[in-house]
Design a protein around this motif. Structure first.
Motif, short mmCIF file in Angstrom:
data_model
loop_
_atom_site.label_atom_id
_atom_site.label_comp_id
_atom_site.label_asym_id
_atom_site.label_seq_id
_atom_site.Cartn_x
_atom_site.Cartn_y
_atom_site.Cartn_z
N MET A 1 20.84 -24.84 -36.81
CA MET A 1 21.04 -25.95 -38.14
C MET A 1 19.78 -27.09 -36.68
SD MET A 1 25.12 -26.75 -39.20
CE MET A 1 25.80 -26.55 -37.54
N VAL A 2 20.43 -27.11 -35.71
CA VAL A 2 19.13 -27.76 -34.69
C VAL A 2 17.65 -27.54 -35.30
CG1 VAL A 2 18.62 -28.57 -33.02
CG2 VAL A 2 20.94 -28.71 -33.75
N LEU A 3 17.19 -26.29 -35.13
CA LEU A 3 15.97 -26.18 -35.23
C LEU A 3 14.95 -26.45 -35.99
CD1 LEU A 3 14.38 -24.39 -33.37
CD2 LEU A 3 14.77 -22.13 -35.54
N PRO A 4 15.89 -26.65 -37.56
CA PRO A 4 14.10 -26.71 -38.02
C PRO A 4 14.26 -28.91 -37.72
CG PRO A 4 16.21 -26.26 -39.54
CD PRO A 4 16.46 -25.96 -37.75
N LEU A 5 15.27 -28.89 -37.45
CA LEU A 5 14.69 -31.00 -36.56
C LEU A 5 13.58 -30.58 -35.54
CD1 LEU A 5 18.72 -32.73 -37.14
CD2 LEU A 5 17.21 -32.67 -38.46
N ILE A 6 14.14 -29.92 -34.45
CA ILE A 6 13.55 -29.79 -33.97
C ILE A 6 11.65 -29.39 -34.37
CG2 ILE A 6 12.55 -28.28 -31.65
CD1 ILE A 6 15.60 -28.36 -30.62
N ALA A 7 11.64 -28.71 -34.95
CA ALA A 7 10.34 -27.66 -35.60
C ALA A 7 10.08 -29.38 -36.90
CB ALA A 7 10.93 -26.90 -36.87
N TYR A 8 10.87 -30.06 -37.09
CA TYR A 8 10.12 -31.26 -37.71
C TYR A 8 9.40 -32.28 -36.55
CZ TYR A 8 10.15 -35.50 -41.25
OH TYR A 8 9.92 -36.06 -41.72
N PHE A 9 10.29 -32.90 -35.90
CA PHE A 9 9.76 -33.54 -35.26
C PHE A 9 8.12 -33.33 -33.88
CE2 PHE A 9 14.00 -35.27 -35.69
CZ PHE A 9 12.90 -36.23 -36.67
N ILE A 10 8.53 -32.01 -33.74
CA ILE A 10 7.54 -31.09 -32.59
C ILE A 10 7.08 -30.02 -33.60
CG2 ILE A 10 7.06 -29.71 -30.38
CD1 ILE A 10 9.95 -31.54 -29.28
N THR A 11 5.89 -30.81 -33.84
CA THR A 11 4.79 -29.96 -35.15
C THR A 11 3.74 -28.87 -33.59
OG1 THR A 11 3.35 -31.45 -35.21
CG2 THR A 11 5.27 -31.08 -37.09
N ASP A 12 3.75 -29.31 -32.49
CA ASP A 12 2.58 -28.47 -31.90
C ASP A 12 3.35 -27.68 -31.13
OD1 ASP A 12 0.36 -26.74 -30.79
OD2 ASP A 12 -0.28 -29.13 -29.67
N TRP A 13 3.97 -26.53 -30.76
CA TRP A 13 4.82 -25.46 -29.66
C TRP A 13 3.68 -25.33 -28.22
CZ3 TRP A 13 2.59 -21.66 -26.79
CH2 TRP A 13 0.80 -21.47 -27.60
N ARG A 14 3.28 -25.91 -28.29
CA ARG A 14 2.19 -26.08 -27.17
C ARG A 14 2.52 -27.42 -26.23
NH1 ARG A 14 -2.37 -24.38 -29.93
NH2 ARG A 14 -3.13 -22.21 -29.63
N THR A 15 2.78 -28.01 -26.91
CA THR A 15 3.64 -29.71 -26.49
C THR A 15 4.95 -28.64 -25.60
OG1 THR A 15 3.15 -30.72 -28.45
CG2 THR A 15 5.02 -32.06 -27.05
N ILE A 16 5.90 -28.28 -26.62
CA ILE A 16 6.94 -27.57 -25.66
C ILE A 16 6.99 -26.77 -24.15
CG2 ILE A 16 8.94 -25.91 -25.45
CD1 ILE A 16 8.98 -27.06 -28.94
#
Length: 112
Positions: free
Chosen positions: A45-60
Motif C-alpha cells: 500500500m505504501v509503495l505507490p506513495l513512495i513512487a509518486y513522491f520519489i520518481t528517481d530511484w537514484r535519489t534513494i
C-alpha cells in the motif's frame, strides 16, 4: 517471462515464510505469520506513495545505500571502505574490528 517470475517469486516467498514460522515456538506461529502478511500488505500500500513522491530511484540509492566495499577498495579508497565496514558492523552490534588494523587491498593472483 512474467509468469516464470511470478512462479519463482512465490516459491521464494513461501520458503521464507516457512523458515520464519519454523524459527518461533508453535504458540507464536500464527501471530508471526499474521504480522508477516500485514507487513507485506502495508508495504504494497505504501509503495505507490513512495513512487509518486520519489520518481528517481537514484535519489534513494545515493542517500541510503553506501558504495560497495569491494568497489571502493579496488579503486584505492580504503578509508571509505573501512568506514562502510565499521558502520555495518556497528549496525549489526558486532563492533569487533580494531580501527588500527588497515583494510587490505584486493589483489588478483594468477594460478599457474
Amino acid at each position: 517471462m512474467a509468469s516464470l517470475h511470478g512462479c519463482l517469486f512465490q516459491g521464494a516467498y513461501l520458503a521464507t515464510y516457512i523458515l520464519l514460522c519454523e524459527s518461533v515456538p508453535p504458540s507464536l506461529r500464527a501471530f508471526v505469520g499474521t504480522c508477516d502478511e500485514l507487513l507485506w500488505s502495508f508495504g504494497i500500500m505504501v509503495l505507490p506513495l513512495i513512487a509518486y513522491f520519489i520518481t528517481d530511484w537514484r535519489t534513494i540509492a545515493l542517500r541510503l545505500l553506501p558504495e560497495s566495499v569491494h568497489w571502493l577498495a579496488s579503486r584505492g579508497r580504503l578509508r571509505e571502505a573501512e568506514n562502510v565496514l565499521q558502520r555495518a558492523e556497528c549496525l549489526s552490534n558486532r563492533c569487533r574490528r580494531d580501527p588500527g588494523v588497515p583494510l587490505r587491498t584486493c589483489t588478483r593472483q594468477t594460478v599457474s
